[in-house]
Design a protein around this motif. Structure first.
Motif, short mmCIF file in Angstrom:
data_model
loop_
_atom_site.label_atom_id
_atom_site.label_comp_id
_atom_site.label_asym_id
_atom_site.label_seq_id
_atom_site.Cartn_x
_atom_site.Cartn_y
_atom_site.Cartn_z
N LYS A 148 49.37 40.50 48.27
CA LYS A 148 48.02 40.98 48.61
C LYS A 148 47.42 41.79 47.47
O LYS A 148 46.99 42.93 47.65
CB LYS A 148 48.05 41.79 49.92
N LEU A 149 47.39 41.17 46.30
CA LEU A 149 46.86 41.82 45.10
C LEU A 149 45.72 40.99 44.52
O LEU A 149 45.58 39.80 44.79
CB LEU A 149 47.97 41.94 44.04
N ASP A 150 44.90 41.64 43.71
CA ASP A 150 43.84 40.95 42.98
C ASP A 150 44.45 40.21 41.81
O ASP A 150 45.43 40.67 41.22
CB ASP A 150 42.82 41.99 42.49
N TRP A 151 43.89 39.04 41.47
CA TRP A 151 44.36 38.30 40.31
C TRP A 151 43.17 37.64 39.62
O TRP A 151 42.12 37.43 40.23
CB TRP A 151 45.42 37.27 40.69
N SER A 152 43.34 37.33 38.34
CA SER A 152 42.22 36.76 37.59
C SER A 152 42.72 35.95 36.41
O SER A 152 43.69 36.32 35.74
CB SER A 152 41.30 37.87 37.08
N THR A 153 42.03 34.83 36.15
CA THR A 153 42.28 34.03 34.95
C THR A 153 41.17 34.24 33.92
O THR A 153 41.12 33.55 32.90
CB THR A 153 42.36 32.53 35.30
N ARG A 154 40.26 35.17 34.18
CA ARG A 154 39.09 35.37 33.33
C ARG A 154 39.19 36.57 32.39
O ARG A 154 38.26 36.84 31.62
CB ARG A 154 37.83 35.55 34.20
N LEU A 155 40.30 37.27 32.41
CA LEU A 155 40.42 38.49 31.63
C LEU A 155 41.17 38.28 30.30
O LEU A 155 40.78 38.83 29.27
CB LEU A 155 41.13 39.57 32.44
#
Length: 234
Positions: free
Chosen positions: A153-160
């Protein structure tokens, strides 16, 4: 409540099946109890780089980390890159067997929970250069990051985090050449003023990729960098 019933019914109708032997899986894992127990665990890793320490060692750090602390705070790597873990990773990475990706993501998430990890602000996969992604059409680290974010239940990103230039394959290069190969090949966009980031990869070999990414993040104001990987090469 409705989703709990749906999940229960799915488990009854479609029970998990072991990816290694075909027997019924353990709970919701595609791995049976016997195969799960036989996975090569990284039982006594260095507290910084996760390198397996010699049996009977009283130290919590390897010689390299004792002499010079790495730029990242810690690598979490619950398994050794040996059979059958290497088979599970390779089938996921090169043959896009997503069921094994989900299995590996759950195993890594369970390990992080057992270790009492400190949750980061965001989970970020090791990126591929656009040419590499076009050739492979699949980034296993991004799939793992998505699975981990869902489980924890964490935030994730491929844009950073971006890979701004292609590099030679790390396999077969000496450690000195690995570092040179990766120098200045990543860019991190820290518009959110992040200070704690977890980087997800499948396997850590020498730690060169982890070190270069950590260096990139630190230059952009990140203070705490963790590396989450499935396995460590002894």
């Amino acid at each position: 409540m409705v989703y709990n019933w749906i999940d229960f019914i799915q488990k009854q109708l479609y029970p998990a099946v072991c990816s290694l032997c075909g027997n019924r899986g353990l709970d919701d894992l595609n791995l049976c109890r016997s195969c799960h127990q036989q996975l090569p665990r990284n039982l006594h890793p260095c507290n910084r780089c996760a390198l397996p320490l010699p049996t009977g060692s009283n130290s919590n750090l390897c010689g390299g980390c004792t002499k010079r602390a790495p730029l990242f705070q810690r690598i979490y790597a619950p398994y050794l890159y040996q059979p059958p873990v290497d088979h599970l990773i390779q089938s996921f990475k090169f043959r896009q067997q997503l069921c094994n990706g989900r299995l590996l993501g759950k195993l890594l998430a369970n390990h992080l929970l057992d270790q009492g990890y400190t949750p980061p602000q965001v989970v970020v996969p090791v990126p591929l250069h656009k040419e590499q992604l076009r050739e492979r059409s699949f980034n296993q680290s991004a799939e793992l990051a998505r699975q981990l974010a869902r489980e924890l239940k964490l935030d994730w990103s491929t844009r950073l985090l971006h890979k701004v230039r292609p590099t030679r394959p790390q396999h077969g290069l000496k450690q000195k050449h690995r570092k040179m190969n990766l120098r200045h090949c990543f860019r991190f966009d820290n518009q959110r003023d992040l200070t704690h980031v977890a980087i997800v990869d499948d396997v850590v070999t020498t730690g060169s990729t982890a070190s270069e990414i950590a260096r990139t993040l630190l230059r952009q104001g990140v203070e705490h960098v963790q590396i989450w990987a499935l396995a460590r090469t002894p």
